[in-house]
Design a protein around this motif. Structure first.
Motif, mmCIF file in Angstrom:
data_model
loop_
_atom_site.group_PDB
_atom_site.id
_atom_site.type_symbol
_atom_site.label_atom_id
_atom_site.label_comp_id
_atom_site.label_asym_id
_atom_site.label_seq_id
_atom_site.Cartn_x
_atom_site.Cartn_y
_atom_site.Cartn_z
ATOM 1 N N ARG A 291 1.338 -0.002 -0.541
ATOM 2 C CA ARG A 291 1.270 -0.939 0.575
ATOM 3 C C ARG A 291 2.600 -0.964 1.281
ATOM 4 O O ARG A 291 2.680 -1.057 2.471
ATOM 5 C CB ARG A 291 0.886 -2.329 0.068
ATOM 6 N N SER B 13 -1.423 0.125 -4.919
ATOM 7 C CA SER B 13 -0.239 -0.379 -5.614
ATOM 8 C C SER B 13 0.692 -1.024 -4.577
ATOM 9 O O SER B 13 0.592 -0.747 -3.377
ATOM 10 C CB SER B 13 0.490 0.768 -6.299
ATOM 11 N N ALA B 14 1.612 -1.822 -5.067
ATOM 12 C CA ALA B 14 2.570 -2.447 -4.166
ATOM 13 C C ALA B 14 3.388 -1.383 -3.438
ATOM 14 O O ALA B 14 3.678 -1.534 -2.247
ATOM 15 C CB ALA B 14 3.484 -3.392 -4.941
ATOM 16 N N VAL C 213 1.716 -8.397 2.997
ATOM 17 C CA VAL C 213 0.975 -7.255 2.457
ATOM 18 C C VAL C 213 0.451 -7.553 1.056
ATOM 19 O O VAL C 213 -0.627 -7.089 0.683
ATOM 20 C CB VAL C 213 1.868 -5.990 2.466
ATOM 21 N N ASP C 214 1.171 -8.357 0.304
ATOM 22 C CA ASP C 214 0.777 -8.633 -1.087
ATOM 23 C C ASP C 214 0.041 -9.949 -1.285
ATOM 24 O O ASP C 214 -0.420 -10.240 -2.384
ATOM 25 C CB ASP C 214 2.029 -8.646 -1.976
ATOM 26 N N PRO D 124 -4.736 -10.416 -2.558
ATOM 27 C CA PRO D 124 -5.334 -9.404 -3.441
ATOM 28 C C PRO D 124 -6.861 -9.478 -3.517
ATOM 29 O O PRO D 124 -7.517 -8.490 -3.827
ATOM 30 C CB PRO D 124 -4.700 -9.691 -4.800
ATOM 31 N N GLU E 267 6.727 -8.434 3.445
ATOM 32 C CA GLU E 267 6.304 -8.078 2.086
ATOM 33 C C GLU E 267 5.263 -9.065 1.567
ATOM 34 O O GLU E 267 4.277 -8.680 0.949
ATOM 35 C CB GLU E 267 7.507 -8.004 1.155
ATOM 36 N N TRP E 268 5.481 -10.349 1.831
ATOM 37 C CA TRP E 268 4.498 -11.359 1.416
ATOM 38 C C TRP E 268 3.157 -11.062 2.059
ATOM 39 O O TRP E 268 2.114 -11.122 1.396
ATOM 40 C CB TRP E 268 4.976 -12.755 1.814
#
Length: 171
Positions: free
Chosen positions: A171, A167-168, A91-92, A95, A88-89
């Motif tokens: 992703r 958006s999260a 992919v986010d 930015p 998850e980290w």
């Protein structure tokens, strides 16, 4: 009376401006003049802290990748499910789109020192993912193969030109 400049803060501002230039113009688009413009300062402000473009890039990219390693290690050490938390980290975490610019530059070997930093980070990342995925493997799949496949998926999520606008949930 001369102004007091916080050297550490100024150095961090220069590194951050360099990363913004990388995100918007790529590694090959980084110039001392462009970084100074991004800072809203003269080129002498940048050259006071760095000798040349290569050093500017090494310092900015090196600091960025060191910070990413620190964040990932902290997440992996504290999460209930380290594998998913790190995924998850990943992919986010970008930015602004710095990572795709770094990967592209490393592939083309635009600046050898940057390529070396990116490749070193990638080796570290692959090793970490291989360790985190070890208890989730299906029979016959090696840790390295799984880590490579996960890397391809993660990079695929990061490399589309509009991925920063997703958006999260997407992703």
């Amino acid at each position: 009376m001369p102004r007091h400049i916080d050297g550490e803060s100024r150095d961090r501002d220069i590194r951050d401006a360099t990363l913004r230039v990388i995100a918007s113009h790529g590694v090959s688009g980084v110039t001392i003049r462009r970084v100074a413009s991004e800072l809203g300062a003269s080129t002498s402000v940048v050259t006071h802290f760095t000798r040349d473009k290569d050093e500017l890039l090494r310092r900015a990219v090196g600091a960025e990748l060191k910070e990413r390693r620190r964040q990932i290690a902290e997440i992996a050490a504290t999460a209930d499910d380290p594998f998913w938390a790190v995924m998850e980290w990943s992919v986010d975490a970008d930015p602004d789109g710095v990572w795709p610019a770094l990967v592209s530059a490393a592939a083309a070997n635009v600046v050898p020192a940057v390529s070396q930093l990116v490749r070193s980070f990638d080796r570290w990342w692959t090793s970490l993912v291989a360790r985190l995925v070890s208890d989730r493997l299906i029979e016959g799949l090696s840790q390295r193969d799984a880590a490579d496949a996960i890397g391809i998926v993660a990079e695929g999520l990061l490399l589309p030109l509009d991925a920063a606008n997703w958006s999260a949930a997407r992703r």
